[in-house]
Design an enzyme around this catalytic site. Structure first.
Site, PDB file in Angstrom:
ATOM      1  N   CYS A 143       0.797  -1.230   0.000  1.00  0.00           N
ATOM      2  CA  CYS A 143       0.000   0.000   0.000  1.00  0.00           C
ATOM      3  C   CYS A 143       0.829   1.279   0.000  1.00  0.00           C
ATOM      4  O   CYS A 143       0.275   2.367  -0.136  1.00  0.00           O
ATOM      5  CB  CYS A 143      -0.948  -0.005   1.192  1.00  0.00           C
ATOM      6  SG  CYS A 143      -1.978  -1.487   1.249  1.00  0.00           S
ATOM      7  N   HIS A 271      -2.509   8.135   6.380  1.00  0.00           N
ATOM      8  CA  HIS A 271      -2.743   6.850   5.712  1.00  0.00           C
ATOM      9  C   HIS A 271      -4.161   6.404   6.056  1.00  0.00           C
ATOM     10  O   HIS A 271      -4.900   6.003   5.171  1.00  0.00           O
ATOM     11  CB  HIS A 271      -1.705   5.825   6.156  1.00  0.00           C
ATOM     12  CG  HIS A 271      -1.800   4.529   5.423  1.00  0.00           C
ATOM     13  ND1 HIS A 271      -1.732   4.448   4.052  1.00  0.00           N
ATOM     14  CD2 HIS A 271      -1.973   3.254   5.867  1.00  0.00           C
ATOM     15  CE1 HIS A 271      -1.846   3.183   3.680  1.00  0.00           C
ATOM     16  NE2 HIS A 271      -1.994   2.438   4.755  1.00  0.00           N
ATOM     17  N   HIS A 305      -9.640   2.293   0.013  1.00  0.00           N
ATOM     18  CA  HIS A 305      -8.182   2.108   0.027  1.00  0.00           C
ATOM     19  C   HIS A 305      -7.758   1.517  -1.308  1.00  0.00           C
ATOM     20  O   HIS A 305      -7.963   0.327  -1.577  1.00  0.00           O
ATOM     21  CB  HIS A 305      -7.792   1.181   1.175  1.00  0.00           C
ATOM     22  CG  HIS A 305      -6.310   1.111   1.414  1.00  0.00           C
ATOM     23  ND1 HIS A 305      -5.387   1.771   0.642  1.00  0.00           N
ATOM     24  CD2 HIS A 305      -5.582   0.430   2.354  1.00  0.00           C
ATOM     25  CE1 HIS A 305      -4.173   1.516   1.081  1.00  0.00           C
ATOM     26  NE2 HIS A 305      -4.266   0.704   2.117  1.00  0.00           N
TER      27      HIS A 305
END
Length: 720
Positions: A143, A271, A305
């Protein structure tokens, strides 16, 4: 080494919020969530979990969905730009996996249909689109991939090697990621709620974000990229360090790189995935670094995400924050969790923002943070001039013949070392507890890492890890997809999902050595080891830092013949090589540098290589031999490039066609690198490798390891 700033000249963005900067800004200001039931592919069981999906109804298998998203964002960033960028650097984890999933379910055996499976194919597609003749690099650090790709671009531009780079991240939705995160119980059925007291997980999404970075000030720059920081938790394959130590280290490094104190940051783009552990770890890191945290928020309640794309999307939105004067809201957070000791921005607000810290954290503890600022901010460029040369203090390789000495002994006799070490022999060299849940690629990487460090005769553990792998963990990916299909999507394997990420093996090596510095996995097909070397050469500090540089790929009976165009039947080969490197030549076994990396067709590419090596006369004087990697699928092109190179320099250098000995696998050049080092140490190239007599190496003579085909690459090895 450049002394000026790195400008963000333009940006492109495609996300569930919309396409383009204007649509994205409007959606942010409306505080709307774009999460919705899955439509990208049908489910065999149950109701859909909320996802973030792009409004793209094209269901064509080729080009895959990831490639289409990347094209859209790249075209936005490059509109009106007549000159191509000098390089493409993309973060990606999915590649063409959505197409591969559909092909496997249909029983498709035509390998041409799988040609866009690999992560490199996305970057190569964009390079073709914009006529880029420089490197097309792929970073895969879960990620954080998009942010790490941008950080690598920043450092390449600072080095003065390039003037403009298109950098970003892209991922599409796929069954692998949709069911994989669900199997880990990390998905919130009610949608993503970052920093909320009732948060239960993330929402998987897709998208693409691109930044056009340049060292030349454009007429109207969007922003400047002030700094970047990378770190690794070296703690767990999926869970963050509970105190956020890796996150703290990456943020602090980014601030130091930008020349700013924490108090100079106006906004933190979190994040903020919405999982209980990730939000808590990030919050603890922020509280420990910022005595009085600035405005902060997470956009993942609105976008979901988007994995490798997330850091790039958030970098683009950070550009909006500084250029449009806005702080996005934290959609989905209705009651902030007081235990986090943070107060997230609830709704989008107009606010002057001069500087943004953008955070990205991934599986394996791979962390990347960026500092983005208004173009009028005073810039103090750090003095981090690095030479190109890395010093090699330890080596190891693994082939079908065995480990380093067994491989070299067999090569001296002219015998091929192609093949695969049996699972039993591979496991026998590793502690059972260490590899209990790991499959072939991770075991190859750990064995290479341990052997390389042992070969240093007492050097400290490496602080950074750079790995190249052409195809990633094929065993885990195949097993996950096979079990998913066989169980009609009821029983996806969480262990196989965790093991399937490309950066999983490098993260396991980091955990083994407690290496908390940069942890970068490159996936560049047959040039994966070269890409990892270029990353290490660019990112490794001048002093006080060592790194393990490795390349490895596994052979898989079902997957390899479908994916690798150079595998034409017969026994499979796999393995890899590793180097322990730093910047200190004292006591080094050898010196290494990435001397050239280019793309193109015709005679232009060999000519550019000759120029990069100092010209024909310098090559004839300096180089003793060439180790040439010519993949079977590119034999005609590779032979033509090699013949043109040798013909233009006017000297018949001895050539070792190393893939004839190692067999066909993507990271074979890593084995060739170890062979080259061993030849320099021995002062001689065995005649069996070059089709003649033993060749003594004269003082000062160097060796070249060339990669040929769609790219032409050159790794130079020399005596210290």
């Amino acid at each position: 080494m450049i002394q000026g700033p790195v400008y963000i000249a333009a940006a492109g963005i495609v996300s569930p919020l919309g396409s383009g900067l204007a649509a994205t800004e409007a959606a942010l200001r409306a505080n709307r969530s774009a999460l919705s039931p899955l439509e990208v592919f049908p489910l065999l069981q149950g109701a859909s979990l909320p996802v973030g999906q792009v409004a793209d109804r094209d269901s064509a298998l080729l080009p895959p969905r990831t490639h289409r998203l990347a094209r859209q964002a790249a075209q936005m960033a490059l509109v009106g730009r007549p000159d191509p960028p000098d390089a493409i650097i993309l973060g990606c984890t999915t590649g063409g996996i959505l197409t591969t999933e559909q092909l496997l379910r249909a029983g498709e055996r035509n390998k041409a249909m799988y040609r866009c499976h690999g992560l490199l194919s996305v970057a190569e597609d964009i390079a073709e689109l914009c006529h880029c003749t420089g490197p097309a690099l792929t970073v895969s650090t879960a990620c954080s991939s998009g942010a790490v790709a941008i950080a690598l671009a920043l450092n390449l531009l600072r080095s003065g090697r390039m003037r403009s780079i298109l950098a970003g991240g892209v991922d599409s939705l796929s069954r692998l990621t949709y069911f994989g995160f669900h199997s880990l119980q990390l998905v919130d059925r009610n949608g993503c709620r970052p920093l909320d007291v009732s948060r239960q997980g993330l929402a998987v999404a897709e998208g693409a974000g691109m930044l056009l970075l340049t060292t030349e000030r454009p007429a109207q720059p969007l922003a400047i990229l002030l700094g970047a920081g990378l770190s690794c938790d070296a703690h767990h394959p999926t869970a963050p360090h509970p105190e956020g130590k890796g996150a703290h280290q990456a943020m602090a490094a980014a601030l130091k790189d930008a020349g700013l104190p924490p108090s100079a940051i106006d906004y933190i783009s979190l994040h903020g995935t919405g999982t209980p552990d990730n939000d808590l770890a990030e919050a603890r890191a922020i509280v420990s670094l910022f005595p009085s945290p600035p405005a902060l928020s997470s956009i993942k309640g609105a976008t979901g995400h988007s994995l490798a794309a997330s850091g790039a999307l958030e970098a683009v939105i950070s550009c909006l924050a500084v250029s449009r004067g806005l702080v996005p809201g934290t959609v989905g957070c209705r009651q902030p969790d007081l235990a986090l000791k943070l107060t997230p921005q609830a709704v989008c607000a107009d606010q002057a923002v001069a500087t943004v810290l953008s955070n990205s954290f991934g599986f394996g503890g791979n962390n990347g943070c960026l500092v983005i600022a208004r173009p009028d901010i005073a810039v103090s460029v750090p003095n981090k001039e690095k030479g190109d040369l890395l010093a090699i203090h330890g080596i190891a390789c693994l082939t079908g013949a065995g480990l380093t000495q067994a491989t070299i002994d067999q090569l001296r006799c002219g015998a091929p070392v192609a093949g695969m070490l049996t699972p039993e022999k591979l496991a026998s060299r590793l502690p059972a507890k260490l590899i209990r849940r790991l499959k072939r690629l991770a075991r190859l990487a750990l064995l290479l890492a341990g052997e390389t460090h042992a070969d240093t005769c007492g050097k400290e553990h490496p602080s950074a890890i750079f790995m190249g792998t052409g195809w990633g963990a094929l065993s885990e990916t195949w097993d996950f997809l096979h079990r998913l299909t066989e169980s009609t999507e009821q029983f996806p394997s969480p262990i196989d999902f965790v093991g399937s990420v490309h950066n999983g093996p490098a993260s396991q090596v980091a955990i083994l050595f407690q290496a908390t510095g940069a942890n970068v996995t490159a996936s560049g097909g047959d040039y994966s080891f070269e890409q990892a070397l270029l990353a290490a050469q660019t990112l490794l500090a001048e002093a006080d830092q060592s790194a393990l540089l490795l390349g490895a790929d596994e052979g898989h009976a079902s997957f390899s013949p479908l994916l690798d165009p150079s595998i034409e039947g017969g026994p499979l080969a796999d393995g890899g090589g590793a180097l322990y490197v730093n910047r200190d030549p004292k006591g080094a076994r050898c010196l290494v540098r990435m001397a050239f990396y280019g793309r193109g067709a015709g005679d232009d590419l060999p000519e550019r290589l000759i120029k990069a090596l100092g010209g024909a006369a310098a090559i004839c004087q300096s180089y003793a031999a060439v180790f040439a990697g010519i993949p079977t699928a590119m034999r005609a092109q590779g032979n033509s490039q090699l013949d043109t190179f040798l013909g233009r320099i006017g000297k018949e250098l001895p050539v070792c066609p190393y893939r004839a000995f190692t067999g066909e696998f993507a990271s074979a050049s890593a084995v060739a690198a170890v062979i080259a080092v061993s030849c320099i140490e021995a002062g001689c190239i065995p005649g069996a490798l070059i089709g003649g007599n033993d060749l003594p190496l004269q003082p000062g003579e160097k060796l070249l390891v060339l990669g040929t085909g769609t790219c032409l690459t050159a790794i130079e090895f020399s005596r210290p």
